[in-house]
Write a protein that holds these residues in place. Structure first.
Motif, PDB file in Angstrom:
ATOM      1  N   ARG A 245       0.823  -1.380  -0.070  1.00  0.00           N
ATOM      2  CA  ARG A 245       0.174  -0.574   0.161  1.00  0.00           C
ATOM      3  C   ARG A 245       0.834   1.305   0.039  1.00  0.00           C
ATOM      4  O   ARG A 245       1.958   1.133   0.500  1.00  0.00           O
ATOM      5  N   ILE A 246       0.702   2.549  -0.660  1.00  0.00           N
ATOM      6  CA  ILE A 246       0.956   3.852  -0.507  1.00  0.00           C
ATOM      7  C   ILE A 246       0.504   4.061   0.265  1.00  0.00           C
ATOM      8  O   ILE A 246      -1.445   5.247  -0.333  1.00  0.00           O
ATOM      9  N   ARG A 247       0.799   4.928   1.329  1.00  0.00           N
ATOM     10  CA  ARG A 247      -0.355   6.069   2.081  1.00  0.00           C
ATOM     11  C   ARG A 247       0.605   7.572   1.671  1.00  0.00           C
ATOM     12  O   ARG A 247       1.650   7.907   1.792  1.00  0.00           O
ATOM     13  N   VAL A 248      -0.141   8.538   2.350  1.00  0.00           N
ATOM     14  CA  VAL A 248       0.129  10.039   2.825  1.00  0.00           C
ATOM     15  C   VAL A 248       0.019  10.458   3.752  1.00  0.00           C
ATOM     16  O   VAL A 248      -1.151  10.203   3.943  1.00  0.00           O
ATOM     17  N   LYS A 249       0.888  11.474   4.691  1.00  0.00           N
ATOM     18  CA  LYS A 249       0.453  10.931   5.557  1.00  0.00           C
ATOM     19  C   LYS A 249       1.419  12.365   5.656  1.00  0.00           C
ATOM     20  O   LYS A 249       2.617  13.173   5.810  1.00  0.00           O
ATOM     21  N   ARG A 250       1.049  13.532   6.620  1.00  0.00           N
ATOM     22  CA  ARG A 250       1.586  14.673   7.418  1.00  0.00           C
ATOM     23  C   ARG A 250       2.581  14.175   8.333  1.00  0.00           C
ATOM     24  O   ARG A 250       2.493  13.590   8.589  1.00  0.00           O
ATOM     25  N   VAL A 251       4.214  14.964   8.492  1.00  0.00           N
ATOM     26  CA  VAL A 251       5.146  14.393   8.442  1.00  0.00           C
ATOM     27  C   VAL A 251       4.729  15.007  10.572  1.00  0.00           C
ATOM     28  O   VAL A 251       5.057  14.456  11.395  1.00  0.00           O
TER      29      VAL A 251
ATOM     30  N   VAL B 100       8.764  13.642   1.671  1.00  0.00           N
ATOM     31  CA  VAL B 100       9.255  13.064  -0.010  1.00  0.00           C
ATOM     32  C   VAL B 100       9.083  14.293  -0.242  1.00  0.00           C
ATOM     33  O   VAL B 100       9.125  15.601  -1.120  1.00  0.00           O
ATOM     34  N   ASP B 101       9.831  14.913   0.627  1.00  0.00           N
ATOM     35  CA  ASP B 101       9.829  16.960   1.018  1.00  0.00           C
ATOM     36  C   ASP B 101      11.390  17.007   0.238  1.00  0.00           C
ATOM     37  O   ASP B 101      12.058  16.295   1.560  1.00  0.00           O
TER      38      ASP B 101
ATOM     39  N   LEU C  71      12.073   7.399  10.113  1.00  0.00           N
ATOM     40  CA  LEU C  71      11.828   7.683   9.558  1.00  0.00           C
ATOM     41  C   LEU C  71      12.616   6.279   8.315  1.00  0.00           C
ATOM     42  O   LEU C  71      13.827   5.653   8.989  1.00  0.00           O
ATOM     43  N   PHE C  72      11.735   5.870   7.380  1.00  0.00           N
ATOM     44  CA  PHE C  72      13.628   4.730   6.753  1.00  0.00           C
ATOM     45  C   PHE C  72      13.857   5.068   6.275  1.00  0.00           C
ATOM     46  O   PHE C  72      15.191   5.124   6.118  1.00  0.00           O
ATOM     47  N   SER C  73      13.142   6.793   5.155  1.00  0.00           N
ATOM     48  CA  SER C  73      14.605   7.098   3.725  1.00  0.00           C
ATOM     49  C   SER C  73      13.715   8.750   3.890  1.00  0.00           C
ATOM     50  O   SER C  73      12.859   8.865   4.471  1.00  0.00           O
ATOM     51  N   TRP C  74      14.482   9.515   3.245  1.00  0.00           N
ATOM     52  CA  TRP C  74      15.186  10.555   3.168  1.00  0.00           C
ATOM     53  C   TRP C  74      14.402  10.831   1.457  1.00  0.00           C
ATOM     54  O   TRP C  74      15.945  11.374   1.025  1.00  0.00           O
TER      55      TRP C  74
ATOM     56  N   ASP D 150       5.827  -4.016   0.888  1.00  0.00           N
ATOM     57  CA  ASP D 150       5.139  -4.223   2.592  1.00  0.00           C
ATOM     58  C   ASP D 150       4.305  -2.282   2.938  1.00  0.00           C
ATOM     59  O   ASP D 150       4.153  -1.592   1.111  1.00  0.00           O
ATOM     60  N   VAL D 151       4.459  -1.019   3.383  1.00  0.00           N
ATOM     61  CA  VAL D 151       3.476  -0.700   3.494  1.00  0.00           C
ATOM     62  C   VAL D 151       4.476   0.008   3.264  1.00  0.00           C
ATOM     63  O   VAL D 151       5.353   0.514   3.910  1.00  0.00           O
ATOM     64  N   VAL D 152       4.085   1.262   2.644  1.00  0.00           N
ATOM     65  CA  VAL D 152       4.598   2.475   2.494  1.00  0.00           C
ATOM     66  C   VAL D 152       4.023   4.023   2.911  1.00  0.00           C
ATOM     67  O   VAL D 152       2.916   4.143   2.099  1.00  0.00           O
ATOM     68  N   THR D 153       4.560   4.987   3.489  1.00  0.00           N
ATOM     69  CA  THR D 153       4.069   6.227   3.506  1.00  0.00           C
ATOM     70  C   THR D 153       5.139   6.660   3.250  1.00  0.00           C
ATOM     71  O   THR D 153       6.471   7.069   4.099  1.00  0.00           O
ATOM     72  N   LEU D 154       4.253   7.840   2.638  1.00  0.00           N
ATOM     73  CA  LEU D 154       4.541   9.111   2.239  1.00  0.00           C
ATOM     74  C   LEU D 154       4.877  10.273   2.731  1.00  0.00           C
ATOM     75  O   LEU D 154       3.838  10.874   3.199  1.00  0.00           O
ATOM     76  N   LEU D 155       5.356  10.996   3.378  1.00  0.00           N
ATOM     77  CA  LEU D 155       4.821  11.812   4.318  1.00  0.00           C
ATOM     78  C   LEU D 155       5.417  13.573   3.814  1.00  0.00           C
ATOM     79  O   LEU D 155       6.793  13.791   2.788  1.00  0.00           O
ATOM     80  N   TYR D 156       4.720  14.950   4.090  1.00  0.00           N
ATOM     81  CA  TYR D 156       4.531  15.315   3.742  1.00  0.00           C
ATOM     82  C   TYR D 156       4.999  17.138   4.462  1.00  0.00           C
ATOM     83  O   TYR D 156       4.211  16.067   5.650  1.00  0.00           O
ATOM     84  N   ALA D 157       5.125  18.177   5.029  1.00  0.00           N
ATOM     85  CA  ALA D 157       4.764  19.401   5.585  1.00  0.00           C
ATOM     86  C   ALA D 157       4.045  19.879   5.387  1.00  0.00           C
ATOM     87  O   ALA D 157       3.130  20.782   6.163  1.00  0.00           O
ATOM     88  N   ALA D 158       3.126  20.225   3.940  1.00  0.00           N
ATOM     89  CA  ALA D 158       2.197  20.848   3.509  1.00  0.00           C
ATOM     90  C   ALA D 158       0.970  20.603   4.252  1.00  0.00           C
ATOM     91  O   ALA D 158       0.233  19.734   4.966  1.00  0.00           O
TER      92      ALA D 158
END
Length: 140
Positions: free
Chosen positions: A14-20, A34-35, A49-52, A101-109
């Protein structure tokens, strides 16, 4: 335009998005920022984080353009998609993580419906479709 669901489901991941700024959860899987810029007020250890992947973020020029034209979301997605097409290796890495695995793309917007992580998630889903992997966009 109806809001997009926060999760895109694929058979293998799964690909998720979430505010950091939201709390990390075990269910986030691999948390990937991903910022291009580090988010204000977030301690690196708290982000868990797993990675930036700052290289996959929109270019500085595109980021500034979208800041000045927030009403042109479709144009932003098109321009960002063109930038992502030139970063196929990074796209493949993210897709590979999502297949495992599940991936959560984090952003600050602040805008939770129109930001680079949402555009990236949608790009990854279209990439998977072209690859022949069916997926269903649902909410977790």
């Amino acid at each position: 335009m109806p809001p997009r669901p926060p999760v895109a489901e694929t058979p293998a991941g799964r690909i998720r998005v979430k505010r950091v700024y939201r709390a990390a959860r075990v269910s986030d899987g691999r948390r990937i920022l991903v910022d291009r810029l580090w988010p204000r007020g977030v301690a690196k250890d708290r982000a868990r984080l797993f990675s930036w992947y700052k290289e996959i973020a929109p270019s500085g020029d595109l980021r500034h353009w979208f800041h000045d034209h927030p009403d042109l979301w479709a144009e932003f997605e098109t321009r960002y998609g063109a930038e992502l097409a030139a970063k196929e290796d990074l796209v493949r890495e993210l897709v590979g993580y999502a297949e495992d695995d599940v991936v959560t793309l984090l952003y600050a917007a602040k805008n939770e419906e129109q930001n680079n992580a949402v555009a990236l998630r949608d790009y990854l889903c279209r990439w998977l479709e072209r690859k022949g992997v069916e997926h269903d966009r649902t909410t977790a």
